[in-house]
Motif scaffolding. Structure first.
Motif, PDB file in Angstrom:
ATOM      1  N   LEU A  98       1.029  -0.846  -0.363  1.00 33.36           N
ATOM      2  CA  LEU A  98       0.323  -0.118   0.139  1.00 33.36           C
ATOM      3  C   LEU A  98       0.916   1.268  -0.048  1.00 33.36           C
ATOM      4  O   LEU A  98       1.466   1.418   0.887  1.00 33.36           O
ATOM      5  CB  LEU A  98      -0.758  -0.269   1.016  1.00 33.36           C
ATOM      6  N   PRO A  99       1.352   1.873  -1.187  1.00 35.12           N
ATOM      7  CA  PRO A  99       1.928   2.790  -1.835  1.00 35.12           C
ATOM      8  C   PRO A  99       1.276   4.329  -0.606  1.00 35.12           C
ATOM      9  O   PRO A  99       0.317   4.523  -0.026  1.00 35.12           O
ATOM     10  CB  PRO A  99       1.999   3.612  -2.599  1.00 35.12           C
ATOM     11  N   ARG A 100       2.661   4.748   0.227  1.00 33.83           N
ATOM     12  CA  ARG A 100       2.900   5.862   0.863  1.00 33.83           C
ATOM     13  C   ARG A 100       2.424   7.132   0.229  1.00 33.83           C
ATOM     14  O   ARG A 100       2.868   7.277  -0.745  1.00 33.83           O
ATOM     15  CB  ARG A 100       3.124   5.527   1.580  1.00 33.83           C
ATOM     16  N   LEU A 101       1.007   7.761   0.610  1.00 33.71           N
ATOM     17  CA  LEU A 101       0.945   9.290  -0.165  1.00 33.71           C
ATOM     18  C   LEU A 101       1.734  10.229   0.433  1.00 33.71           C
ATOM     19  O   LEU A 101       2.748  10.778  -0.975  1.00 33.71           O
ATOM     20  CB  LEU A 101      -0.440   9.435   0.404  1.00 33.71           C
ATOM     21  N   LEU A 102       2.766  10.307   1.452  1.00 35.45           N
ATOM     22  CA  LEU A 102       3.629  11.933   1.038  1.00 35.45           C
ATOM     23  C   LEU A 102       5.212  10.540   1.790  1.00 35.45           C
ATOM     24  O   LEU A 102       5.094  10.083   2.889  1.00 35.45           O
ATOM     25  CB  LEU A 102       3.640  12.113   2.632  1.00 35.45           C
ATOM     26  N   GLY A 103       6.290  10.586   0.987  1.00 42.04           N
ATOM     27  CA  GLY A 103       7.394  10.117   1.339  1.00 42.04           C
ATOM     28  C   GLY A 103       7.456   8.290   0.752  1.00 42.04           C
ATOM     29  O   GLY A 103       6.855   8.390   0.151  1.00 42.04           O
ATOM     30  N   ASP A 104       8.660   8.189   0.687  1.00 46.40           N
ATOM     31  CA  ASP A 104       8.923   7.026   0.008  1.00 46.40           C
ATOM     32  C   ASP A 104       8.813   5.426   1.031  1.00 46.40           C
ATOM     33  O   ASP A 104       8.582   5.570   1.941  1.00 46.40           O
ATOM     34  CB  ASP A 104      10.477   6.783  -0.453  1.00 46.40           C
ATOM     35  N   GLY A 105       8.491   4.566   0.816  1.00 48.61           N
ATOM     36  CA  GLY A 105       8.139   3.388   0.909  1.00 48.61           C
ATOM     37  C   GLY A 105       6.787   2.859   0.832  1.00 48.61           C
ATOM     38  O   GLY A 105       6.446   3.024   0.736  1.00 48.61           O
ATOM     39  N   PHE A 106       6.640   1.931   1.684  1.00 50.91           N
ATOM     40  CA  PHE A 106       5.727   1.400   1.815  1.00 50.91           C
ATOM     41  C   PHE A 106       4.524   0.726   3.174  1.00 50.91           C
ATOM     42  O   PHE A 106       5.840   0.161   4.231  1.00 50.91           O
ATOM     43  CB  PHE A 106       5.292   0.558   0.789  1.00 50.91           C
ATOM     44  N   ASP A 107       3.540   0.778   2.918  1.00 48.76           N
ATOM     45  CA  ASP A 107       2.845   0.005   3.843  1.00 48.76           C
ATOM     46  C   ASP A 107       2.163  -0.934   3.595  1.00 48.76           C
ATOM     47  O   ASP A 107       2.242  -1.453   2.554  1.00 48.76           O
ATOM     48  CB  ASP A 107       1.529   1.593   5.196  1.00 48.76           C
TER      49      ASP A 107
END
Length: 170
Positions: A98-107
């Protein structure tokens, strides 16, 4: 023996050994874990893909309860006994990025539905003859009666559970 034949034979033996090694401990629980390999898709596409693992049931038949004598009947009760089968419902553990809306990385969003125990009894049958037991008032001959037939309903027992959640990281 050609080297390709030896290589194929070695690969088959390795696969069988892996399956037998994984099924040994799993047989005690009634399920076999089956990982779904999606790492190659992630590497080739250059993006995060869902991770999935399944649990497949191993049904084990039990011993049926045999017919039993009932007073007043010529044919034993449960003429066709119910067959018990124990196993599990399939389980799944799926995590999707689940891509984060702000910033890099994933949830991630995940579904965890563990395999749950399952106990079943197949249908059975009860029948009775159209005769009674010998009657001493009728010179030892049986009397006539209506024949009886019945179906014993199947039984299904289980408790299902699951968890749907989100979290940080993949």
């Amino acid at each position: 023996m050609k080297s390709t034949t030896r290589g194929t034979l070695a690969a088959v033996i390795t696969g069988v050994a892996a399956v037998v090694g994984a099924a040994g401990p799993a047989a005690a629980v009634g399920t076999v874990p089956v990982p779904v390999p999606l790492e190659g898709v992630s590497d080739s596409l250059g993006m995060e893909v869902p991770r999935a693992g399944l649990e497949l049931p191993l049904p084990t038949p039990g011993a049926p309860a045999g017919p039993r004598y009932v007073t007043g009947r010529l044919v034993p009760d449960r003429t066709l006994p119910q067959m018990p089968v124990d196993g599990a419902l399939p389980g799944a553990d799926v995590r999707a990025p689940l891509p984060r809306l702000l910033g890099d990385g994933f949830d991630h969003v995940g579904v965890d539905a563990p395999a749950s125990g399952l106990r079943t009894l197949g249908p059975g049958a009860n029948v009775d003859a159209p005769l009674t037991q010998p009657d001493p008032d009728n010179f030892g001959l049986p009397n006539l009666k209506l024949p009886q037939a019945g179906v014993v309903a199947p039984v299904l027992q289980t408790v299902v559970g699951g968890d749907l959640g989100t979290g940080t990281g993949l």
